[in-house]
Design an enzyme around this catalytic site. Structure first.
Site, mmCIF file in Angstrom:
data_model
loop_
_atom_site.group_PDB
_atom_site.id
_atom_site.type_symbol
_atom_site.label_atom_id
_atom_site.label_comp_id
_atom_site.label_asym_id
_atom_site.label_seq_id
_atom_site.Cartn_x
_atom_site.Cartn_y
_atom_site.Cartn_z
ATOM 1 C CG HIS A 69 3.368 -0.456 17.192
ATOM 2 N ND1 HIS A 69 2.222 -1.127 17.560
ATOM 3 C CD2 HIS A 69 3.663 0.370 18.232
ATOM 4 C CE1 HIS A 69 1.845 -0.740 18.776
ATOM 5 N NE2 HIS A 69 2.698 0.191 19.196
ATOM 6 N NE ARG B 79 -7.747 11.674 -7.834
ATOM 7 C CZ ARG B 79 -7.334 10.931 -8.853
ATOM 8 N NH1 ARG B 79 -7.591 9.643 -8.888
ATOM 9 N NH2 ARG B 79 -6.657 11.479 -9.851
ATOM 10 C CG HIS C 119 6.949 -2.811 18.237
ATOM 11 N ND1 HIS C 119 5.703 -3.371 18.062
ATOM 12 C CD2 HIS C 119 6.853 -1.995 19.318
ATOM 13 C CE1 HIS C 119 4.875 -2.904 18.985
ATOM 14 N NE2 HIS C 119 5.558 -2.072 19.762
ATOM 15 C CB THR D 151 -6.165 5.769 -3.493
ATOM 16 O OG1 THR D 151 -5.096 5.107 -4.196
ATOM 17 C CG2 THR D 151 -7.390 5.857 -4.385
ATOM 18 N N GLY D 152 -3.309 7.020 -2.549
ATOM 19 C CA GLY D 152 -2.130 6.630 -1.744
ATOM 20 C C GLY D 152 -1.818 5.151 -1.884
ATOM 21 C CB ILE D 153 -3.894 2.280 -2.908
ATOM 22 C CG1 ILE D 153 -4.891 2.546 -1.768
ATOM 23 C CG2 ILE D 153 -3.695 0.776 -3.079
ATOM 24 C CD1 ILE D 153 -6.328 2.089 -2.061
ATOM 25 N N GLY D 154 -1.639 3.010 -4.864
ATOM 26 C CA GLY D 154 -0.694 2.586 -5.906
ATOM 27 C C GLY D 154 0.732 2.987 -5.582
ATOM 28 C CG ASP E 60 -0.335 9.859 -9.148
ATOM 29 O OD1 ASP E 60 -0.763 10.707 -8.329
ATOM 30 O OD2 ASP E 60 -1.003 8.867 -9.500
ATOM 31 C CB CYS F 218 -0.942 8.406 -5.906
ATOM 32 S SG CYS F 218 -1.569 6.933 -5.097
ATOM 33 N NE ARG G 135 5.329 -8.486 17.299
ATOM 34 C CZ ARG G 135 4.708 -7.995 18.346
ATOM 35 N NH1 ARG G 135 4.389 -6.716 18.385
ATOM 36 N NH2 ARG G 135 4.400 -8.749 19.376
HETATM 37 C C1 RB5 Z 1 -4.586 8.161 -10.909
HETATM 38 O O1 RB5 Z 1 -5.770 8.409 -11.571
HETATM 39 C C2 RB5 Z 1 -4.827 7.231 -9.727
HETATM 40 O O2 RB5 Z 1 -5.130 5.956 -10.183
HETATM 41 C C3 RB5 Z 1 -3.639 7.207 -8.797
HETATM 42 O O3 RB5 Z 1 -3.353 8.498 -8.376
HETATM 43 C C4 RB5 Z 1 -3.784 6.383 -7.553
HETATM 44 O O4 RB5 Z 1 -4.969 6.652 -6.891
HETATM 45 C C5 RB5 Z 1 -3.533 4.949 -7.709
HETATM 46 O O5 RB5 Z 1 -3.468 4.174 -6.730
#
Ligand code: RB5
Length: 149
Positions: A98, A109, A133, A67-70, A8, A65, A136
């Site tokens: 694994h 970030r 593995h 954080t890489g989380i979303g 993103d 992204c 699983r």
């Molecule tokens: C965008 O601002 C931010 O929320 C996205 O890049 C990401 O970190 C979401 O998980």
């Protein structure tokens, strides 16, 4: 290796650095966007990369992204995708060995560009160990089957 990439706006610069790095190493890449760092929504870019990897058009995917989380949560909604969020090289090789992870997710970030490229190289150069593995992973597939009926 055939590698699909997406991000993103929060991962746009790191995605471009990774693409440059992978091209220099001779990998065949496809950039699924975005093509500018205008604000956008990570699921819109996670989905085509995840589908292309799940369909085996690409051996692996790389998603970035903020954080890489979303973007990893989004990719993991596609059956057959095992997206691993990594901020260190140990996790990058362990998740290939694994979990047979087929998508690497990172946060622009969170990790600096030097570490990020080391994580990419580690992920690419590690292989699934199979054996105990696989059992699983079969159980993960069963969870997908249960909820995709
Ligand atoms: C965008 O601002 C931010 O929320 C996205 O890049 C990401 O970190 C979401 O998980």
């Amino acid at each position: 290796m055939k590698i699909a990439l997406g991000s993103d706006h929060g991962g746009f610069e790191l995605k471009n650095e990774i693409i440059k790095h992978l091209k220099e190493k001779g990998h065949e890449i496809k950039d699924f966007g975005p093509m500018t760092n205008d604000s956008c929504d990570y699921p819109d870019y996670a989905l085509p990369v995840a589908e292309a990897v799940a369909n085996k058009e690409f051996e692996i995917g790389i998603l970035v992204c903020g954080t890489g989380i979303g973007i990893s949560i989004s990719a993991n909604k596609v059956p057959g995708v095992r997206a691993a969020l990594c901020s260190d090289t140990f996790s990058a090789h362990a998740t290939r060995q694994h979990n047979n992870a087929n998508i690497l997710a990172m946060g622009q970030r969170v990790v600096g560009p030097g570490l990020a490229l080391d994580i990419v190289d580690t992920f690419i150069n590690s292989e699934f160990e199979g054996g105990r593995h696989q059992k699983r992973l079969d159980k993960i597939s069963k969870i997908e089957e249960k909820y995709n009926k």
